[in-house]
Scaffold this active site. Structure first.
Site, PDB file in Angstrom:
ATOM      1  N   GLU A 175       8.313  74.723 -16.984  1.00  0.00           N
ATOM      2  CA  GLU A 175       8.221  75.959 -17.760  1.00  0.00           C
ATOM      3  C   GLU A 175       6.871  75.998 -18.454  1.00  0.00           C
ATOM      4  O   GLU A 175       6.436  75.016 -19.059  1.00  0.00           O
ATOM      5  CB  GLU A 175       9.336  76.028 -18.817  1.00  0.00           C
ATOM      6  CG  GLU A 175       9.174  77.270 -19.715  1.00  0.00           C
ATOM      7  CD  GLU A 175      10.283  77.475 -20.740  1.00  0.00           C
ATOM      8  OE1 GLU A 175      11.180  76.617 -20.849  1.00  0.00           O
ATOM      9  OE2 GLU A 175      10.237  78.519 -21.426  1.00  0.00           O
ATOM     10  N   ASN A 233       7.693  82.813 -19.481  1.00  0.00           N
ATOM     11  CA  ASN A 233       8.483  83.634 -20.399  1.00  0.00           C
ATOM     12  C   ASN A 233       7.960  85.061 -20.432  1.00  0.00           C
ATOM     13  O   ASN A 233       6.766  85.284 -20.586  1.00  0.00           O
ATOM     14  CB  ASN A 233       8.424  83.050 -21.811  1.00  0.00           C
ATOM     15  CG  ASN A 233       9.168  81.735 -21.892  1.00  0.00           C
ATOM     16  OD1 ASN A 233      10.390  81.709 -21.940  1.00  0.00           O
ATOM     17  ND2 ASN A 233       8.424  80.632 -21.877  1.00  0.00           N
ATOM     18  N   GLU A 265      11.521  84.126 -17.221  1.00  0.00           N
ATOM     19  CA  GLU A 265      12.590  83.891 -18.200  1.00  0.00           C
ATOM     20  C   GLU A 265      12.634  85.039 -19.204  1.00  0.00           C
ATOM     21  O   GLU A 265      11.615  85.408 -19.772  1.00  0.00           O
ATOM     22  CB  GLU A 265      12.352  82.568 -18.943  1.00  0.00           C
ATOM     23  CG  GLU A 265      12.359  81.376 -18.011  1.00  0.00           C
ATOM     24  CD  GLU A 265      12.426  80.037 -18.763  1.00  0.00           C
ATOM     25  OE1 GLU A 265      12.416  80.031 -20.005  1.00  0.00           O
ATOM     26  OE2 GLU A 265      12.494  79.005 -18.071  1.00  0.00           O
ATOM     27  N   ASP A 295      17.309  83.422 -20.703  1.00  0.00           N
ATOM     28  CA  ASP A 295      16.878  82.366 -21.628  1.00  0.00           C
ATOM     29  C   ASP A 295      17.792  82.342 -22.848  1.00  0.00           C
ATOM     30  O   ASP A 295      18.411  83.352 -23.185  1.00  0.00           O
ATOM     31  CB  ASP A 295      15.439  82.687 -22.077  1.00  0.00           C
ATOM     32  CG  ASP A 295      14.642  81.442 -22.442  1.00  0.00           C
ATOM     33  OD1 ASP A 295      15.242  80.372 -22.573  1.00  0.00           O
ATOM     34  OD2 ASP A 295      13.416  81.571 -22.592  1.00  0.00           O
ATOM     35  N   GLU A 352      18.709  73.187 -21.905  1.00  0.00           N
ATOM     36  CA  GLU A 352      17.475  73.004 -22.687  1.00  0.00           C
ATOM     37  C   GLU A 352      17.738  72.094 -23.868  1.00  0.00           C
ATOM     38  O   GLU A 352      18.849  72.050 -24.378  1.00  0.00           O
ATOM     39  CB  GLU A 352      17.030  74.344 -23.268  1.00  0.00           C
ATOM     40  CG  GLU A 352      16.492  75.321 -22.286  1.00  0.00           C
ATOM     41  CD  GLU A 352      15.809  76.462 -23.029  1.00  0.00           C
ATOM     42  OE1 GLU A 352      14.575  76.463 -23.059  1.00  0.00           O
ATOM     43  OE2 GLU A 352      16.505  77.333 -23.573  1.00  0.00           O
TER      44      GLU A 352
HETATM   45  P1  C2E Z   1      11.862  78.898 -25.253  1.00  0.00           P
HETATM   46  O1  C2E Z   1      11.503  79.760 -24.101  1.00  0.00           O
HETATM   47  O2  C2E Z   1      13.305  78.750 -25.542  1.00  0.00           O
HETATM   48  O3  C2E Z   1      11.158  77.516 -24.988  1.00  0.00           O
HETATM   49  C1  C2E Z   1      11.720  76.279 -25.300  1.00  0.00           C
HETATM   50  C2  C2E Z   1      11.172  75.762 -26.618  1.00  0.00           C
HETATM   51  O4  C2E Z   1      11.858  74.554 -26.947  1.00  0.00           O
HETATM   52  C3  C2E Z   1       9.708  75.389 -26.556  1.00  0.00           C
HETATM   53  O5  C2E Z   1       9.145  75.611 -27.843  1.00  0.00           O
HETATM   54  C4  C2E Z   1       9.757  73.894 -26.269  1.00  0.00           C
HETATM   55  O6  C2E Z   1       8.598  73.209 -26.659  1.00  0.00           O
HETATM   56  C5  C2E Z   1      10.944  73.499 -27.116  1.00  0.00           C
HETATM   57  N1  C2E Z   1      11.601  72.299 -26.618  1.00  0.00           N
HETATM   58  C6  C2E Z   1      11.562  71.735 -25.388  1.00  0.00           C
HETATM   59  N2  C2E Z   1      12.329  70.647 -25.298  1.00  0.00           N
HETATM   60  C7  C2E Z   1      12.883  70.488 -26.518  1.00  0.00           C
HETATM   61  C8  C2E Z   1      13.769  69.508 -27.067  1.00  0.00           C
HETATM   62  O7  C2E Z   1      14.228  68.566 -26.417  1.00  0.00           O
HETATM   63  N3  C2E Z   1      14.132  69.674 -28.354  1.00  0.00           N
HETATM   64  C9  C2E Z   1      13.664  70.703 -29.117  1.00  0.00           C
HETATM   65  N4  C2E Z   1      14.058  70.793 -30.391  1.00  0.00           N
HETATM   66  N5  C2E Z   1      12.816  71.661 -28.636  1.00  0.00           N
HETATM   67  C10 C2E Z   1      12.437  71.535 -27.348  1.00  0.00           C
HETATM   68  P2  C2E Z   1       7.762  76.361 -28.001  1.00  0.00           P
HETATM   69  O8  C2E Z   1       6.809  75.930 -26.942  1.00  0.00           O
HETATM   70  O9  C2E Z   1       7.360  76.210 -29.422  1.00  0.00           O
HETATM   71  O10 C2E Z   1       8.112  77.857 -27.705  1.00  0.00           O
HETATM   72  C11 C2E Z   1       8.917  78.604 -28.566  1.00  0.00           C
HETATM   73  C12 C2E Z   1       9.269  79.937 -27.967  1.00  0.00           C
HETATM   74  O11 C2E Z   1       8.134  80.783 -27.875  1.00  0.00           O
HETATM   75  C13 C2E Z   1       9.811  79.849 -26.549  1.00  0.00           C
HETATM   76  O12 C2E Z   1      11.165  79.453 -26.601  1.00  0.00           O
HETATM   77  C14 C2E Z   1       9.581  81.257 -26.049  1.00  0.00           C
HETATM   78  O13 C2E Z   1      10.623  82.105 -26.485  1.00  0.00           O
HETATM   79  C15 C2E Z   1       8.321  81.663 -26.769  1.00  0.00           C
HETATM   80  N6  C2E Z   1       7.185  81.569 -25.840  1.00  0.00           N
HETATM   81  C16 C2E Z   1       6.490  80.483 -25.453  1.00  0.00           C
HETATM   82  N7  C2E Z   1       5.510  80.804 -24.578  1.00  0.00           N
HETATM   83  C17 C2E Z   1       5.620  82.140 -24.382  1.00  0.00           C
HETATM   84  C18 C2E Z   1       4.889  83.099 -23.586  1.00  0.00           C
HETATM   85  O14 C2E Z   1       3.958  82.780 -22.833  1.00  0.00           O
HETATM   86  N8  C2E Z   1       5.292  84.400 -23.666  1.00  0.00           N
HETATM   87  C19 C2E Z   1       6.326  84.793 -24.460  1.00  0.00           C
HETATM   88  N9  C2E Z   1       6.649  86.098 -24.478  1.00  0.00           N
HETATM   89  N10 C2E Z   1       7.030  83.932 -25.226  1.00  0.00           N
HETATM   90  C20 C2E Z   1       6.678  82.623 -25.187  1.00  0.00           C
HETATM   91 CA    CA Z   2      11.968  79.946 -22.078  1.00  0.00          CA
HETATM   92 CA    CA Z   3      15.228  78.801 -24.625  1.00  0.00          CA
END
Ligand code: C2E
Ligand code: CA
Ligand code: CA
Length: 396
Positions: A175, A233, A265, A295, A352
């Protein structure tokens, strides 16, 4: 910090149990321990010296002021102290108070079902000072102008987090998660900028960057013999644009990738203003061959209704049902039934937030097909991903 330097506050109305806790702490080497017999006393201790307390050990069921109310008051002070809950009550209730404690912004080390043994205490005390800073207080908001400027300066890039097959033990994809490489602030996570870009109508610009860079990375993996998919995403806001599917297809093909190698997603949300148009876009993406993933399944708007009306190919179970599911029977039940439902609907299912070996084992036991989370790997820069994927071996 050494245990002998830590300052404890033990709030427990039952004298025998309070003494037992105090003795257990002393046995572990604690020298500074305050005692309180109910919430009022505990709060008085706390107010006298809010900075002087590191760990609060708190019973939930106390007369006069119970543990829940005490926790609320402590939360309002914005304290850095951590909490350990103790209770003789059932696991579901403790679980709910755990969530409440975190929602009040307090660093929760964990909960202990009585009787509290020195070992259980020690395991939780060890967590003090190791957890991430509280999200609300962690970072002051970054000025909007700075975020907008960063788009033009191309300071955003995807990090990749692997998705692995629990049965075969193989990496199946990754991802893409947006990161902002800020010249002064360092690596900024998406929750600091996604909302702003959405509100300013600029999220599509980020989406194009993410799709383009992710397609390029995935095409490169494939050339190196790693037949993986890449997940990107999509903001629900982007689904208003009728040209979305064509634009994404064009970007992907330019990089030499097929639509079937990319999964989009989507978290449906209130931001999805024009439902008809969103469904049109999603159907078109599916027709072109992209995978579609729901998602954060199980939260907010990502519900069964969406499953019925959008042609999803994959379901991602939100981490709140996955992390520590073995210790929270309710999560386990919801996890298991979501997996079962997804399989019956012919969808792939990704869990996840797989953070520990216990999470991994639990998912294997209940027949989940794919997993993603810190236990496997944290999101990493594209340059590191190939080496990681080539070297990875599943936990036996
Ligand atoms: P998401 O799509 O639900 O992505 C999963 C989030 O959980 C990611 O945070 C990831 O780093 C984190 N994660 C992964 N494994 C674990 C784990 O074992 N434990 C915990 N506690 N967390 C874990 P991240 O990278 O901070 O991203 C947060 C959210 O920001 C994403 O949630 C997504 O909704 C959004 N996002 C990230 N990149 C994009 C993008 O390019 N475009 C858009 N529109 N939204 C994005
Ligand atoms: Ca996601
Ligand atoms: Ca998610």
């Amino acid at each position: 910090m050494k245990l002998s330097e830590m300052r404890f506050l033990v709030a427990e109305d039952h004298e025998f149990q309070r003494k037992t806790l105090v003795r257990a702490l002393q046995g572990l080497g604690a020298l500074h321990i305050l005692e309180a017999a109910d919430g009022h006393e505990a709060l008085a201790c706390f107010h006298n010296a809010p900075q002087a307390i590191d760990i609060i050990i708190c019973d939930l069921d106390m007369p006069n002021m119970d543990g829940m109310e005490f926790i609320r008051h402590v939360g309002e002070t914005g304290t850095k102290a951590s909490i350990i809950l103790t209770s003789a009550l059932d696991r579901n209730l403790i679980s709910s108070v755990e969530t409440m404690t975190q929602a009040y912004g307090i660093n929760l080390l964990g909960a202990i079902e009585k009787p509290a043994t020195p070992q259980k205490l020690q395991d939780l005390i060890k967590r003090h000072g190791t957890s991430a800073p509280r999200p609300a207080a962690a970072q002051a908001a970054i000025p909007e102008a700075e975020i907008v400027e960063a788009l033009d300066k191309a300071q955003f890039e995807p990090f990749f987090q692997p998705k692995v097959d629990l049965v075969k033990g193989e990496v199946v994809g990754a991802e893409a998660l947006a990161r902002w490489h800020h010249p002064q602030r360092g690596m900024v996570p998406p929750n600091a900028f996604i909302r702003v870009l959405e509100n300013k109508g600029l999220i599509d610009k980020l989406t194009w960057i993410m799709v383009d860079r992710s397609a390029a990375a995935c095409a490169a993996w494939r050339r190196q013999g790693l037949s993986l998919t890449v997940s990107v995403n999509l903001s629900p806001k982007s689904l208003d644009d009728p040209a979305l599917a064509d634009r994404i297809t064009e970007l992907v093909q330019k990089r030499g990738l097929q639509p079937r190698d990319m999964i989009l997603e989507i978290t449906e949300s209130a931001a999805m203003t024009d439902v008809a148009r969103a469904l049109e876009n999603l159907a078109r993406l599916r027709v072109k061959g992209f995978g579609l993933s729901i998602d954060d399944y199980g939260t907010g708007y990502s519900s069964m209704q969406q499953l019925a009306r959008i042609p999803f190919t994959e379901l991602k179970i939100d981490q709140s049902f996955v992390t520590d599911a073995a210790a929270h029977p309710q999560r386990g039940v919801m996890l298991e039934s979501s997996i079962d439902m997804a399989h019956k609907l012919g969808l792939k299912v990704v869990a996840e937030g797989v953070e520990t070996r216990a999470d991994w084992n639990q998912l294997k036991r209940i027949g989940c097909s794919l997993a993603q989370g810190y236990f496997i790997a944290k999101p990493m820069p594209a340059a590191e991903f190939v080496d990681w994927a080539l070297e990875w071996t599943p936990p036996e």
